[in-house]
Design a protein around this motif. Structure first.
Motif, PDB file in Angstrom:
ATOM      1  N   SER A 141       7.956  -4.440   5.148  1.00 31.61           N
ATOM      2  CA  SER A 141       7.213  -4.724   3.899  1.00 31.61           C
ATOM      3  C   SER A 141       7.676  -4.112   2.640  1.00 31.61           C
ATOM      4  O   SER A 141       7.624  -4.571   1.720  1.00 31.61           O
ATOM      5  N   LYS A 142       8.344  -3.006   2.849  1.00 36.22           N
ATOM      6  CA  LYS A 142       8.932  -2.225   1.802  1.00 36.22           C
ATOM      7  C   LYS A 142      10.080  -3.111   1.246  1.00 36.22           C
ATOM      8  O   LYS A 142      10.590  -3.289  -0.030  1.00 36.22           O
ATOM      9  N   TRP A 185       8.548  -7.005   0.045  1.00 36.45           N
ATOM     10  CA  TRP A 185       7.116  -7.027  -0.849  1.00 36.45           C
ATOM     11  C   TRP A 185       7.459  -7.353  -2.352  1.00 36.45           C
ATOM     12  O   TRP A 185       8.350  -6.630  -2.826  1.00 36.45           O
ATOM     13  N   GLN A 186       6.646  -8.346  -2.974  1.00 38.61           N
ATOM     14  CA  GLN A 186       6.892  -8.519  -4.462  1.00 38.61           C
ATOM     15  C   GLN A 186       5.509  -8.252  -5.075  1.00 38.61           C
ATOM     16  O   GLN A 186       4.751  -8.487  -4.315  1.00 38.61           O
ATOM     17  N   TRP A 218       2.772 -11.034  -5.190  1.00 38.30           N
ATOM     18  CA  TRP A 218       2.141 -11.702  -3.904  1.00 38.30           C
ATOM     19  C   TRP A 218       0.656 -11.424  -4.099  1.00 38.30           C
ATOM     20  O   TRP A 218       0.139 -10.484  -4.644  1.00 38.30           O
ATOM     21  N   GLN A 236      -2.080  -7.175  -1.686  1.00 37.87           N
ATOM     22  CA  GLN A 236      -1.229  -5.800  -1.716  1.00 37.87           C
ATOM     23  C   GLN A 236      -0.588  -5.666  -0.439  1.00 37.87           C
ATOM     24  O   GLN A 236      -1.080  -5.698   0.841  1.00 37.87           O
ATOM     25  N   ARG A 237       0.573  -4.730  -0.461  1.00 38.91           N
ATOM     26  CA  ARG A 237       1.331  -4.280   0.928  1.00 38.91           C
ATOM     27  C   ARG A 237       0.334  -3.529   1.728  1.00 38.91           C
ATOM     28  O   ARG A 237       0.350  -3.643   2.711  1.00 38.91           O
ATOM     29  N   ALA A 260      -1.948  -5.793   3.573  1.00 39.80           N
ATOM     30  CA  ALA A 260      -1.378  -6.482   4.562  1.00 39.80           C
ATOM     31  C   ALA A 260      -0.919  -5.648   5.815  1.00 39.80           C
ATOM     32  O   ALA A 260      -1.118  -5.826   6.995  1.00 39.80           O
ATOM     33  N   GLU A 305       0.584   3.112  -4.193  1.00 45.59           N
ATOM     34  CA  GLU A 305       0.476   1.611  -4.381  1.00 45.59           C
ATOM     35  C   GLU A 305      -1.279   1.190  -4.568  1.00 45.59           C
ATOM     36  O   GLU A 305      -1.983   2.025  -3.842  1.00 45.59           O
ATOM     37  N   THR A 337       5.561   4.941   1.082  1.00 46.41           N
ATOM     38  CA  THR A 337       4.524   4.483   1.392  1.00 46.41           C
ATOM     39  C   THR A 337       3.423   5.590   1.280  1.00 46.41           C
ATOM     40  O   THR A 337       2.320   5.260   1.054  1.00 46.41           O
TER      41      THR A 337
END
Length: 277
Positions: free
Chosen positions: A23-24, A27-28, A31, A34-35, A38, A88, A204
């Motif tokens: 995911s890192k 991920w954009q 999108w 959010q990461r 997800a 994040e 993260t």
């Protein structure tokens, strides 16, 4: 065989680490999800699939739930105290804690419960249960109390040796082997520290004053070492069968190939030397 079984026992945590790394990488920011959200949905999906396909028992699922609750409680306090942050955004979060973080603790519980079953672990001699419970409570409380009072971790390190120093873990990758429990706890804490570096390198989560290029302090190995004893007692509380009737195999059976079953009446999973007579 040891490596294969260990990887199978750590499947939940391994999948979560892979998800964090992937995911890192992909991920954009534009999108629609959010990461962190997800990762939370991924962890929930994996847990459901583990139960559907019987990769975990319901007793092991109770372990994971208990880990999730105690882990999230610690996350709430530690982020409030400024020990670490999750930089994040997320929809599924409590205060500053994204809900996927509880599954990182739960993955430790999943690993311990599955490893005990997969390796058919025996613990001997097992300390008085009330004493192991008292130690676990003291360790857990110290993670909170040291922000206000004297940090007693060195006393807790000594207590782990005093209480578990005579305990051996017998396990079976193919034949029987054994290891002091305190050594097993230290080696496990080392691997958890390595996994934690994956989390911080991907941004993260980050400790106070840390940037992504920095390694996690080696002192965190000690924190994980202590937390593993809390984890072990949590497993025994949520699934007490893991320490019931856990007699060790006889010394002469250790490191030797398993003999063929001498008679149909002998239980299939009994360790060599455990039959009566």
């Amino acid at each position: 065989m040891f490596t294969l079984k260990m990887g199978w026992a750590a499947l939940f945590g391994g999948l979560l680490l892979i998800a964090i790394l992937l995911s890192k990488a992909v991920w954009q920011p534009d999108w629609p999800i959010q990461r962190y959200d997800a990762l939370f949905l991924f962890a929930v999906t994996v847990q459901v699939l583990f139960l559907i396909f019987r990769l975990e028992s319901w007793s092991e699922a109770r372990v994971i739930l208990l880990f999730h609750l105690t882990g999230t409680a610690m996350e709430l306090f530690k982020t409030w105290a400024g020990s670490w942050t999750y930089p994040e955004a997320a929809l599924f979060r409590l205060e500053g804690v994204p809900l996927f973080s509880g599954f990182m603790y739960a993955s430790v519980g999943s690993f311990m419960a599955r490893a005990i079953r997969i390796f058919e672990m025996r613990f001997t001699p097992y300390p008085p249960f009330w004493l192991t419970l008292l130690l676990a409570v003291a360790i857990y409380v110290n993670f909170f109390a040291h922000h206000y009072l004297w940090d007693i971790r060195w006393m807790l390190f000594a207590a782990t040796v005093a209480i578990y120093g005579r305990t051996w873990v017998s396990f079976r990758p193919a034949g029987w082997y054994r290891m002091p429990l305190v050594v097993a706890a230290f080696l496990s804490s080392l691997f958890l520290w390595i996994a934690e570096n994956v989390g911080t390198r991907t941004g993260t989560w980050l400790y106070a004053g840390q940037h992504e290029a920095q390694m996690v302090s080696l002192a965190k190995i000690g924190s994980w070492y202590l937390l593993l004893y809390v984890s072990f007692v949590t497993v025994t509380l949520a699934a007490p069968g893991v320490i019931a009737d856990r007699a060790a195999p006889s010394p002469r059976s250790l490191r030797l190939p398993e003999p063929a079953d001498p008679a149909p009446a002998m239980p299939r999973n009994s360790p060599p030397g455990s039959a009566s007579g």
